[in-house]
Design a protein around this motif. Sequence first.
Motif, short mmCIF file in Angstrom:
data_model
loop_
_atom_site.label_atom_id
_atom_site.label_comp_id
_atom_site.label_asym_id
_atom_site.label_seq_id
_atom_site.Cartn_x
_atom_site.Cartn_y
_atom_site.Cartn_z
N PRO A 52 47.09 -63.23 -35.46
CA PRO A 52 46.34 -62.76 -36.65
C PRO A 52 47.15 -61.78 -37.49
N TYR A 53 48.01 -60.98 -36.83
CA TYR A 53 48.83 -60.04 -37.60
C TYR A 53 49.78 -60.80 -38.54
N PHE A 54 50.36 -61.87 -37.99
CA PHE A 54 51.30 -62.64 -38.81
C PHE A 54 50.57 -63.40 -39.92
N LEU A 55 49.38 -63.90 -39.61
CA LEU A 55 48.62 -64.65 -40.63
C LEU A 55 48.31 -63.74 -41.83
N GLN A 56 47.97 -62.49 -41.51
CA GLN A 56 47.71 -61.52 -42.58
C GLN A 56 48.99 -61.27 -43.39
N LEU A 57 50.10 -61.15 -42.66
CA LEU A 57 51.40 -60.91 -43.33
C LEU A 57 51.76 -62.09 -44.24
N MET A 58 51.45 -63.30 -43.79
CA MET A 58 51.73 -64.48 -44.62
C MET A 58 50.97 -64.38 -45.95
N ASN A 59 49.70 -63.98 -45.84
CA ASN A 59 48.89 -63.83 -47.08
C ASN A 59 49.53 -62.81 -48.02
N GLU A 60 50.00 -61.71 -47.43
CA GLU A 60 50.60 -60.66 -48.27
C GLU A 60 51.87 -61.16 -48.95
N VAL A 61 52.69 -61.90 -48.19
CA VAL A 61 53.93 -62.44 -48.78
C VAL A 61 53.59 -63.39 -49.93
N GLN A 62 52.58 -64.22 -49.73
CA GLN A 62 52.20 -65.17 -50.80
C GLN A 62 51.74 -64.42 -52.06
N THR A 63 50.90 -63.40 -51.85
CA THR A 63 50.39 -62.64 -53.00
C THR A 63 51.54 -61.94 -53.73
N LEU A 64 52.43 -61.35 -52.95
CA LEU A 64 53.54 -60.62 -53.59
C LEU A 64 54.51 -61.57 -54.30
N LEU A 65 54.69 -62.77 -53.76
CA LEU A 65 55.54 -63.74 -54.47
C LEU A 65 54.89 -64.14 -55.80
N ARG A 66 53.56 -64.25 -55.78
CA ARG A 66 52.85 -64.58 -57.04
C ARG A 66 53.08 -63.47 -58.05
#
Length: 382
Positions: A52-66
């Motif tokens: 779950p920690y990594f899944l949250q991190l994935m979301n953050e990376v996606q948002t920041l790339l946007r």
Amino acid sequence: MSLVSPSVNDKNRIIPPELNVPPRLLLGPGPSNANPRVLQALAMSPVGHLDPYFLQLMNEVQTLLRYAWQTDNPMTIPMSGTGSAAMEATLANIVEPGDVVLVGVMGYFGYRLVDMAGRYGADVRKLVKPWGRVFSLEELRQGIETHRPKVLAIVHAETSTGACQPLEGLGELCREFDCLLLVDTVTSLGGVPLFLDSWGVDLSYSCSQKGLGCPPGLGPFTMSPRAVEKLKNRSTKVANWYLDVSLLSQYWGQDRVYHHTAPINMNYALREALRILAQEGLEASWNRHLTNAKLLWEGLNDLGLKCHVHEDYRLPTLTTVRIPEGVDGKAISRQLLTEYNIEIGNGLGELAGQVWRVGLMGYNSRPENVLLLLSALKRVLN
Ligand code: PLP
């Protein structure tokens, strides 16, 4: 069958010395030095790719790339691989055999797009510019009118020449002809203004190791809803399993289905790099790149050196410097590396032997680096 097990062959059992990396200042076309905060993030312990920690991190990376790209595309992810993997992903997903793909070629990476598109069965057409020049909107309109492509592919920041292709108006033009717009932003993301949604860009890819100040290893990738529609309507399977966005979106979307093991630590690093960019702010980062590039251009001029690209469309992230008559360009770059630990790039393709390539990207775009390079250059040229 023999029951005697073979004995271990020690021929390749070398014990190299401990890693002792030279302290290089990377002022070439990339990679650039990574921000120390990014390297710290990289050194952290991996977690599982479905933790779950990594899944949250994935979301953050996606948002920041946007944020970095100024897009709201839901399909925005870091491809596992370098910029070329993300580049290949754009074409693999969007091209169906026989599709006309028009490539605006103005340097080495335009030809890579041509090569890749052809490998996926595209009917590739080219518009070609001399290396160091850019296309006018009118030239691109004529190209689209003539070839009626399904996809127009173009490099925003041509690392082989140092030219920045203006993108304003191109999205509207592509929509007028029902064509998707694919843009290489490998040497512009983070360092040069980019507004993917406002400019109507449908597909883009980049890298981690330049304007974002992260080591190489991830290739940011984004696809607009229009492009996703074309993917959904394909009559043939994407001819590349690893880069197939319909499979990858099950891992990066709601379902969280295993596809391949994400490079966990590289994603930590990219998150930190993007966090640094968000803290600085995009406009501040773009301004910093331009200010330091101008300092470089002034200094080069003072040394009697000329830039290859006209200032109107010269990239702040990558400057091509004309090698003066009678100077051995490779000898100079070698001397900068061996005597001063500074890497600059030699010319690529048509510009080989004619220019040096100086990158000021991400963490390395700082005035002290410019001044250090200029003073080292002055010494080696005298
Ligand atoms: N496109 C451009 C404009 C580049 O400059 C590069 C690399 O420098 C690439 C694509 C390929 O990226 P990578 O070397 O990370 O695979």
